[in-house]
Design a protein around this motif. Structure first.
Motif, mmCIF file in Angstrom:
data_model
loop_
_atom_site.group_PDB
_atom_site.id
_atom_site.type_symbol
_atom_site.label_atom_id
_atom_site.label_comp_id
_atom_site.label_asym_id
_atom_site.label_seq_id
_atom_site.Cartn_x
_atom_site.Cartn_y
_atom_site.Cartn_z
ATOM 1 N N THR A 1 0.822 -1.206 0.000
ATOM 2 C CA THR A 1 0.000 0.000 0.000
ATOM 3 C C THR A 1 0.856 1.255 0.000
ATOM 4 O OG1 THR A 1 -1.682 -1.230 1.242
ATOM 5 C CG2 THR A 1 -1.906 1.166 1.146
ATOM 6 N N ALA A 2 0.668 2.071 -1.025
ATOM 7 C CA ALA A 2 1.531 3.236 -1.236
ATOM 8 C C ALA A 2 1.290 4.352 -0.223
ATOM 9 C CB ALA A 2 1.328 3.773 -2.651
ATOM 10 N N THR A 3 0.077 4.445 0.309
ATOM 11 C CA THR A 3 -0.228 5.559 1.224
ATOM 12 C C THR A 3 0.658 5.542 2.469
ATOM 13 O OG1 THR A 3 -2.088 4.180 1.965
ATOM 14 C CG2 THR A 3 -2.601 6.020 0.524
ATOM 15 N N ARG A 4 1.182 4.383 2.833
ATOM 16 C CA ARG A 4 2.078 4.342 3.997
ATOM 17 C C ARG A 4 3.376 5.096 3.730
ATOM 18 N NH1 ARG A 4 1.475 -1.131 3.740
ATOM 19 N NH2 ARG A 4 3.741 -1.390 3.809
ATOM 20 N N MET A 5 3.700 5.290 2.464
ATOM 21 C CA MET A 5 4.925 6.010 2.112
ATOM 22 C C MET A 5 4.677 7.489 1.843
ATOM 23 S SD MET A 5 6.148 2.985 2.321
ATOM 24 C CE MET A 5 5.106 1.989 1.267
ATOM 25 N N ASP A 6 3.433 7.947 2.008
ATOM 26 C CA ASP A 6 3.116 9.344 1.711
ATOM 27 C C ASP A 6 3.965 10.317 2.518
ATOM 28 O OD1 ASP A 6 1.244 8.525 -0.112
ATOM 29 O OD2 ASP A 6 -0.489 9.350 0.936
ATOM 30 N N LYS A 7 4.203 10.011 3.777
ATOM 31 C CA LYS A 7 4.956 10.931 4.639
ATOM 32 C C LYS A 7 6.411 11.095 4.195
ATOM 33 C CE LYS A 7 4.339 8.259 8.244
ATOM 34 N NZ LYS A 7 4.382 7.720 9.641
ATOM 35 N N PHE A 8 6.889 10.127 3.410
ATOM 36 C CA PHE A 8 8.285 10.181 2.945
ATOM 37 C C PHE A 8 8.414 10.766 1.532
ATOM 38 C CE2 PHE A 8 7.953 6.232 5.599
ATOM 39 C CZ PHE A 8 8.668 6.695 6.693
ATOM 40 N N THR A 9 7.283 11.017 0.879
ATOM 41 C CA THR A 9 7.322 11.358 -0.544
ATOM 42 C C THR A 9 8.058 12.663 -0.823
ATOM 43 O OG1 THR A 9 5.295 10.120 -0.947
ATOM 44 C CG2 THR A 9 5.909 11.749 -2.599
ATOM 45 N N GLU A 10 7.777 13.708 -0.055
ATOM 46 C CA GLU A 10 8.410 15.002 -0.327
ATOM 47 C C GLU A 10 9.933 14.939 -0.182
ATOM 48 O OE1 GLU A 10 9.343 18.849 -1.295
ATOM 49 O OE2 GLU A 10 7.526 17.693 -1.727
ATOM 50 N N PRO A 11 10.497 14.441 0.912
ATOM 51 C CA PRO A 11 11.959 14.378 0.970
ATOM 52 C C PRO A 11 12.558 13.464 -0.101
ATOM 53 C CG PRO A 11 10.987 13.280 2.882
ATOM 54 C CD PRO A 11 9.895 14.042 2.205
ATOM 55 N N MET A 12 11.869 12.374 -0.430
ATOM 56 C CA MET A 12 12.389 11.476 -1.463
ATOM 57 C C MET A 12 12.433 12.180 -2.822
ATOM 58 S SD MET A 12 13.192 8.443 -0.176
ATOM 59 C CE MET A 12 13.040 7.222 -1.468
#
Length: 509
Positions: A394-405
């Motif tokens: 599930t991609a939404t678990r990675m939402d918090k990391f998306t901007e720095p990535m």
């Protein structure tokens, strides 16, 4: 008095878990095939075809339907006349069965359980402990009902205490809208009504072990208020237009199962737990005559539905790709990816962002410039496999990391399942990146597109380590384009409107 031997019980648990890892329940396959034939959404039909094709491949190859091979949940009804021939506890015997199943050399299953639940969260290595629910009942037999519950659907569990005068239907419809697609529809909804808070949750979980029979119920008509409620919720949830994998379509749920219990006059506890497209459960009875004998389904039970890459799909070479090319991709467009991409899930993203915050370099081999990352934790390979089943998480678990990535690593694309939240979509739009969706519930099919695999960083994380995959014609759909338009917003809105007979236009985020 019936004697149940320790070895028989443990072997039965192990055999049952292996069995459900690669055999879908027959009723699920039949219900999904019926939904596929009726589906009018091309995207939803393609997703269903992948799930059905994957299911048959797994039945033939005895490999897991999904890379998330689940948390083991066991419901036991033990007759009070049963005598156990063991020095172990029930929990210890169940856990030994789980251990044997998940470490079976011919069909390794992914260990996903971590302990403690906060802090170090170390993988236990064999998927123990199981979650065991025990009831003593009259009789001399042991009834076993067990499931392997995936994290994506489990994470969408919901609970509320309504006022007795509140509309349960309204609560379900409002809540389903908030669940997104991380539970991998089309699946089932288990609903528990009444009791106390913990009893309602237990009822919802147990309801998911029931057989799919909604069309038979529809044909004969309801005989009580609960059956009326099942039919009402089935029709109204599907009318939301969420569809397979959240892409929009006619079928979101294949059945709604409800269990009830008396409750306090001042309360209306209600729990709802979905089951995903990799629904895995089984039931059997032990009578002291030996371990359970499970009869495999016939391959004729699977419909003659196969999946082939869309001839109109755009073939993409990931090696040397850049922002100019991805800017031409359209929402809902089907792609076939070839080339190299890195993998990473929650734990790897946390380590990367911690390194970025400290201004430290990324590990050797983790160069994300103009590259894609695949959100996956694969099953270990067996025999001649490059990698075991390797479907998206599930991609939404990675939402918090998306901007720095996206802002600090040069990453331009991500591959996962389900929708992205507003924060992640805004970041994707801001950086001209893209998010691609692979089908949850087609893990073995996806694994066939992986031609090589090597660990490049964080090997200690096990299935969450960063790997480099080389893929060939890996099927994905453009879920969020570089302008921030999401098919998980436009698709369900369009199909909800179509079902209601109202044309709908959703503007990009």
């Amino acid at each position: 008095m019936t004697q149940i031997r320790e070895s028989d019980f443990i072997q039965s648990i192990a055999d049952a878990l292996q069995f459900i890892s690669y055999y879908h329940p027959r009723d699920y396959i039949q219900a999904l095939a019926t939904a596929y034939q009726a589906e009018e959404s091309p995207a939803a039909r393609d997703a269903m075809a992948q799930i059905l094709h994957n299911s048959r491949l797994c039945a033939e190859g005895h490999r897991p339907i999904c890379q998330d091979t689940g948390m083991v949940v066991v419901f036991l009804k033990i007759g009070m006349e049963v005598r156990w021939e063991t020095s172990l506890s029930i929990q210890a015997m169940v856990d030994e069965g789980v251990r044997r199943a998940y470490t079976h050399p011919d069909n390794l299953l992914r260990a996903s359980m971590v302990s403690p639940p906060i802090g170090a969260r170390r993988n236990t290595g064999d998927n123990t402990p199981a979650v065991v629910h025990l009831e003593l009942v009259p009789g001399d037999k042991v009834e076993v009902r067990l499931a392997a519950k995936g994290g994506g659907s489990e994470n969408k569990s919901k609970f509320a205490v309504l006022n007795p005068s509140d509309s349960l239907v309204d609560w379900v419809l409002k809540t389903v809208r908030t669940m997104g697609a991380g539970w991998c529809p089309p699946g089932m909804l288990g609903i528990g009504i009444g009791g106390s808070s913990e009893k309602a949750m237990l009822l919802a979980k147990e309801a998911l072990l029931g057989h799919i029979d909604i069309h038979a119920l529809k044909a004969r008509g309801p005989s009580d208020p609960i059956e009326e409620l099942r039919l009402e919720l089935f029709e109204k949830v599907n009318a939301l237009g969420i569809g397979a994998q959240g892409l929009g379509g006619l079928t979101t749920v294949l059945d709604v199962k409800i269990l009830t219990y008396p409750t306090h006059a001042a309360s209306l506890p209600v729990a709802m737990i979905p089951n995903c497209a990799a629904t895995r459960h089984i039931e059997f009875t032990l009578d002291g005559s030996g371990p359970v004998v499970l009869e495999p389904p016939r391959l004729e039970d699977w419909p003659a539905i196969t999946w082939e890459p869309d001839a109109q799909a755009r073939r993409v070479n990931l090696d040397g790709i850049g922002r100019a090319e991805i800017a031409t991709w359209k929402p809902g467009e089907r792609l076939l990816l070839s080339g190299k991409l890195l993998t990473g899930r929650d734990a790897a993203h946390k380590r990367i962002t911690d390194l970025l915050e400290r201004g430290e370099p990324l590990p050797d081999g983790v160069d994300l410039t103009d590259r894609f990352i695949y959100y996956v934790g694969p099953v270990d390979p067996v025999r001649d496999e490059i990698v075991g089943p390797a479907g998206p998480t599930t991609a939404t678990r990675m939402d918090k990391f998306t901007e720095p990535m996206l802002s600090q690593t040069g990453l331009i694309g991500m591959v996962g399942k389900a929708e992205r939240g507003p924060e992640a979509i805004a970041s994707i739009k801001r950086h001209g990146a893209v998010y691609l969706m692979a089908v949850g519930g087609a893990a073995y099919l996806v694994a066939r597109a992986i031609k090589s695999s090597r660990i490049v960083a964080f090997e200690d994380l096990g299935m969450e380590a960063i790997r480099e995959f080389e893929v060939e014609d890996m099927p994905v759909t453009v879920a969020v384009d570089s302008r921030g338009e999401s098919v998980h917003q436009t698709g369900p809105a369009e199909w909800q409107g179509r079902i209601a007979g109202i044309p709908v236009r959703v503007e990009p985020a």
